[in-house]
Every structure is written in C-alpha cells, then in structure tokens.
Scaffold this motif. Structure first.
Motif, PDB file in Angstrom:
ATOM      1  N   ASP A  94      -1.984   3.779  10.137  1.00 19.24           N
ATOM      2  CA  ASP A  94      -3.354   4.108  10.533  1.00 19.24           C
ATOM      3  C   ASP A  94      -4.333   4.063   9.376  1.00 19.24           C
ATOM      4  O   ASP A  94      -5.501   4.388   9.545  1.00 19.24           O
ATOM      5  CB  ASP A  94      -3.403   5.501  11.169  1.00 19.24           C
ATOM      6  CG  ASP A  94      -2.731   5.527  12.527  1.00 19.24           C
ATOM      7  OD1 ASP A  94      -2.689   4.469  13.182  1.00 19.24           O
ATOM      8  OD2 ASP A  94      -2.243   6.595  12.923  1.00 19.24           O
ATOM      9  N   PHE A  95      -3.877   3.674   8.196  1.00 17.13           N
ATOM     10  CA  PHE A  95      -4.759   3.611   7.027  1.00 17.13           C
ATOM     11  C   PHE A  95      -5.701   2.426   7.177  1.00 17.13           C
ATOM     12  O   PHE A  95      -5.329   1.370   7.678  1.00 17.13           O
ATOM     13  CB  PHE A  95      -3.911   3.470   5.753  1.00 17.13           C
ATOM     14  CG  PHE A  95      -4.662   3.742   4.498  1.00 17.13           C
ATOM     15  CD1 PHE A  95      -4.970   5.029   4.128  1.00 17.13           C
ATOM     16  CD2 PHE A  95      -5.065   2.713   3.674  1.00 17.13           C
ATOM     17  CE1 PHE A  95      -5.663   5.294   2.960  1.00 17.13           C
ATOM     18  CE2 PHE A  95      -5.757   2.956   2.505  1.00 17.13           C
ATOM     19  CZ  PHE A  95      -6.058   4.257   2.149  1.00 17.13           C
ATOM     20  N   ARG A  96      -6.940   2.587   6.737  1.00 15.82           N
ATOM     21  CA  ARG A  96      -7.962   1.542   6.852  1.00 15.82           C
ATOM     22  C   ARG A  96      -8.346   1.043   5.471  1.00 15.82           C
ATOM     23  O   ARG A  96      -8.353   1.800   4.500  1.00 15.82           O
ATOM     24  CB  ARG A  96      -9.208   2.092   7.547  1.00 15.82           C
ATOM     25  CG  ARG A  96      -8.916   2.718   8.884  1.00 15.82           C
ATOM     26  CD  ARG A  96      -9.351   1.856   9.966  1.00 15.82           C
ATOM     27  NE  ARG A  96      -8.960   2.437  11.255  1.00 15.82           N
ATOM     28  CZ  ARG A  96      -8.939   1.731  12.337  1.00 15.82           C
ATOM     29  NH1 ARG A  96      -9.252   0.460  12.303  1.00 15.82           N
ATOM     30  NH2 ARG A  96      -8.592   2.275  13.475  1.00 15.82           N
ATOM     31  N   VAL A 153       1.480   9.691   4.422  1.00 15.51           N
ATOM     32  CA  VAL A 153       1.823   9.758   5.842  1.00 15.51           C
ATOM     33  C   VAL A 153       0.980   8.771   6.646  1.00 15.51           C
ATOM     34  O   VAL A 153       1.495   8.056   7.513  1.00 15.51           O
ATOM     35  CB  VAL A 153       1.648  11.204   6.372  1.00 15.51           C
ATOM     36  CG1 VAL A 153       1.788  11.256   7.876  1.00 15.51           C
ATOM     37  CG2 VAL A 153       2.652  12.125   5.702  1.00 15.51           C
ATOM     38  N   VAL A 154      -0.315   8.692   6.361  1.00 13.52           N
ATOM     39  CA  VAL A 154      -1.208   7.809   7.120  1.00 13.52           C
ATOM     40  C   VAL A 154      -0.856   6.341   6.874  1.00 13.52           C
ATOM     41  O   VAL A 154      -0.829   5.528   7.807  1.00 13.52           O
ATOM     42  CB  VAL A 154      -2.688   8.107   6.771  1.00 13.52           C
ATOM     43  CG1 VAL A 154      -3.608   7.063   7.360  1.00 13.52           C
ATOM     44  CG2 VAL A 154      -3.070   9.478   7.267  1.00 13.52           C
ATOM     45  N   VAL A 155      -0.554   5.985   5.631  1.00 11.00           N
ATOM     46  CA  VAL A 155      -0.174   4.595   5.329  1.00 11.00           C
ATOM     47  C   VAL A 155       1.149   4.263   6.013  1.00 11.00           C
ATOM     48  O   VAL A 155       1.304   3.194   6.604  1.00 11.00           O
ATOM     49  CB  VAL A 155      -0.090   4.357   3.806  1.00 11.00           C
ATOM     50  CG1 VAL A 155       0.522   3.005   3.500  1.00 11.00           C
ATOM     51  CG2 VAL A 155      -1.465   4.446   3.175  1.00 11.00           C
ATOM     52  N   ALA A 156       2.115   5.165   5.949  1.00 13.23           N
ATOM     53  CA  ALA A 156       3.414   4.923   6.579  1.00 13.23           C
ATOM     54  C   ALA A 156       3.287   4.784   8.094  1.00 13.23           C
ATOM     55  O   ALA A 156       3.994   3.994   8.717  1.00 13.23           O
ATOM     56  CB  ALA A 156       4.381   6.051   6.238  1.00 13.23           C
ATOM     57  N   ALA A 182       0.829  -1.201   0.000  1.00 15.95           N
ATOM     58  CA  ALA A 182       0.000   0.000   0.000  1.00 15.95           C
ATOM     59  C   ALA A 182       0.870   1.261   0.000  1.00 15.95           C
ATOM     60  O   ALA A 182       0.570   2.222  -0.704  1.00 15.95           O
ATOM     61  CB  ALA A 182      -0.941   0.000   1.196  1.00 15.95           C
ATOM     62  N   LEU A 183       1.953   1.257   0.774  1.00 16.21           N
ATOM     63  CA  LEU A 183       2.843   2.416   0.814  1.00 16.21           C
ATOM     64  C   LEU A 183       3.543   2.612  -0.528  1.00 16.21           C
ATOM     65  O   LEU A 183       3.663   3.733  -1.022  1.00 16.21           O
ATOM     66  CB  LEU A 183       3.864   2.272   1.943  1.00 16.21           C
ATOM     67  CG  LEU A 183       4.809   3.443   2.145  1.00 16.21           C
ATOM     68  CD1 LEU A 183       4.036   4.712   2.481  1.00 16.21           C
ATOM     69  CD2 LEU A 183       5.808   3.128   3.251  1.00 16.21           C
ATOM     70  N   GLY A 184       3.996   1.512  -1.124  1.00 13.55           N
ATOM     71  CA  GLY A 184       4.624   1.610  -2.444  1.00 13.55           C
ATOM     72  C   GLY A 184       3.675   2.148  -3.493  1.00 13.55           C
ATOM     73  O   GLY A 184       4.035   3.010  -4.306  1.00 13.55           O
ATOM     74  N   MET A 241      -5.185  17.372  -5.681  1.00 12.27           N
ATOM     75  CA  MET A 241      -4.146  18.314  -6.097  1.00 12.27           C
ATOM     76  C   MET A 241      -2.896  18.179  -5.234  1.00 12.27           C
ATOM     77  O   MET A 241      -2.216  19.154  -4.939  1.00 12.27           O
ATOM     78  CB  MET A 241      -4.679  19.743  -6.084  1.00 12.27           C
ATOM     79  CG  MET A 241      -5.756  19.951  -7.099  1.00 12.27           C
ATOM     80  SD  MET A 241      -5.837  21.653  -7.560  1.00 12.27           S
ATOM     81  CE  MET A 241      -7.569  21.901  -7.645  1.00 12.27           C
ATOM     82  N   GLY A 242      -2.619  16.957  -4.816  1.00 14.29           N
ATOM     83  CA  GLY A 242      -1.398  16.667  -4.085  1.00 14.29           C
ATOM     84  C   GLY A 242      -1.549  16.653  -2.578  1.00 14.29           C
ATOM     85  O   GLY A 242      -0.753  16.018  -1.887  1.00 14.29           O
ATOM     86  N   ILE A 243      -2.551  17.296  -2.049  1.00 13.11           N
ATOM     87  CA  ILE A 243      -2.715  17.368  -0.596  1.00 13.11           C
ATOM     88  C   ILE A 243      -3.200  16.033  -0.048  1.00 13.11           C
ATOM     89  O   ILE A 243      -2.651  15.496   0.915  1.00 13.11           O
ATOM     90  CB  ILE A 243      -3.681  18.512  -0.214  1.00 13.11           C
ATOM     91  CG1 ILE A 243      -3.078  19.840  -0.664  1.00 13.11           C
ATOM     92  CG2 ILE A 243      -3.974  18.511   1.272  1.00 13.11           C
ATOM     93  CD1 ILE A 243      -4.038  20.993  -0.590  1.00 13.11           C
ATOM     94  N   TRP A 244      -4.249  15.482  -0.665  1.00 13.85           N
ATOM     95  CA  TRP A 244      -4.802  14.197  -0.254  1.00 13.85           C
ATOM     96  C   TRP A 244      -3.753  13.100  -0.422  1.00 13.85           C
ATOM     97  O   TRP A 244      -3.616  12.206   0.396  1.00 13.85           O
ATOM     98  CB  TRP A 244      -6.030  13.916  -1.097  1.00 13.85           C
ATOM     99  CG  TRP A 244      -6.925  12.813  -0.662  1.00 13.85           C
ATOM    100  CD1 TRP A 244      -6.834  12.050   0.461  1.00 13.85           C
ATOM    101  CD2 TRP A 244      -8.076  12.355  -1.349  1.00 13.85           C
ATOM    102  NE1 TRP A 244      -7.853  11.141   0.501  1.00 13.85           N
ATOM    103  CE2 TRP A 244      -8.633  11.321  -0.601  1.00 13.85           C
ATOM    104  CE3 TRP A 244      -8.698  12.716  -2.540  1.00 13.85           C
ATOM    105  CZ2 TRP A 244      -9.773  10.623  -0.999  1.00 13.85           C
ATOM    106  CZ3 TRP A 244      -9.829  12.037  -2.934  1.00 13.85           C
ATOM    107  CH2 TRP A 244     -10.361  11.011  -2.170  1.00 13.85           C
ATOM    108  N   TYR A 245      -3.001  13.205  -1.504  1.00 15.13           N
ATOM    109  CA  TYR A 245      -1.935  12.247  -1.794  1.00 15.13           C
ATOM    110  C   TYR A 245      -0.888  12.239  -0.679  1.00 15.13           C
ATOM    111  O   TYR A 245      -0.531  11.178  -0.160  1.00 15.13           O
ATOM    112  CB  TYR A 245      -1.320  12.609  -3.148  1.00 15.13           C
ATOM    113  CG  TYR A 245       0.085  12.118  -3.378  1.00 15.13           C
ATOM    114  CD1 TYR A 245       0.351  10.768  -3.508  1.00 15.13           C
ATOM    115  CD2 TYR A 245       1.147  13.007  -3.474  1.00 15.13           C
ATOM    116  CE1 TYR A 245       1.635  10.320  -3.739  1.00 15.13           C
ATOM    117  CE2 TYR A 245       2.433  12.566  -3.695  1.00 15.13           C
ATOM    118  CZ  TYR A 245       2.671  11.220  -3.829  1.00 15.13           C
ATOM    119  OH  TYR A 245       3.932  10.769  -4.042  1.00 15.13           O
TER     120      TYR A 245
END
Length: 148
Positions: free
Chosen positions: A80-82, A74-77, A32-34, A65-69
């Motif tokens: 805490d990503f679901r 950060v969340v995946v690293a 997921a991080l990759g 526009m890059g913010i969500w990305y």
C-alpha cells in the motif's frame, strides 16, 4: 424522491474506482522493502520512491524514533506504499514491466540516430583537424613558425 432508496428513474452514481485499477509505480516493492528494513530510520526507501521531503524528515527524526520506520515497513510489505507521484509501489520484480517490443525497437532506433549524429560530428572534427594541419604546414614552409 425524497426517501433513501433509489428508484429506477433516478440515476445511480458510478462506483468508485477500485484499488486494483490504481496506477502502479515502476519502482520495485522488493527494493523498497529491502531499503525500508536496512535503511528505514534514514528514509532510504522514501528517497528511492521519490518522496524526498518525507525522506529528509524521516532521516532527521531517525524514522520517527522507530515508530514511523516500523509503520513504513508494514505498509511497504503490504503493497500500500505510494511513490512520489501517488502511484502504488506494488510490483515485486525489479525490471521494467512496461518494456515491450515496441519500446525496445524505439530505443534501438534512438540509439542508431545518436550514433549517426556522433559519426557526422567526428567526421566534421576530422575535416577541421586536417584543415588546421594544412594551415600549420603552410606557415612552416613560409618560415613564420619554428620547425618542431
């Protein structure tokens, strides 16, 4: 009692479950991080984890526009990503951690059952083919079919 303190006669509320005991997804955090780093603006990590709708939105907005990305990276690293079922994507390893001896034995027995089913189907098809060949041979002997 009306005061804010809990007396020994009032039942205490059970503590909330901790995040460590939350169910963990079978998806790999490393994958997921990759995908988030390489294809984050297109939502590839969201498609991988089963969050299809937000993956489509992420693809249409190019990762917000890059913010969500950047937020998702950060969340995946952080772990805490679901996934689509609400389970944390926390395992780094790619292999399925829940596979044990019982599961692999069940898979082998399922495979053996499928093989036996295929064997019986092939045997039945061979009998039908033999029957059709005999009917054709009888028809040729009677002269109703031209010889090949």
């Amino acid at each position: 009692m009306t005061s804010g303190s809990v007396s020994r006669y009032e039942p205490m509320e059970p503590p909330e479950p901790r995040a460590e005991h939350a169910p963990v997804s079978e998806r790999s955090r490393a994958v997921a991080l990759g995908l988030a780093v390489v294809g984050g603006p297109f939502g590839l990590h969201r498609f991988y984890t089963g969050r299809i709708q937000s993956g489509i939105w992420m693809c249409l907005t190019l990762g917000g526009m890059g913010i969500w990305y950047l937020y998702d990276v950060v969340v995946v690293a952080a772990g805490d990503f679901r996934d689509g079922d609400g389970r944390r994507v926390a395992r780094w390893e790619v292999s399925d951690a829940r596979i044990g001896p019982g599961t692999s034995e069940r898979r082998v027995s399922d495979l053996e059952d499928r093989m036996l089913g295929l064997e019986s189907q092939v045997g039945e098809l061979a009998e039908r083919l033999d029957f059709a060949e005999r009917l054709l041979a009888q028809a040729r002997e009677r002269g109703s079919l031209p010889k090949a």
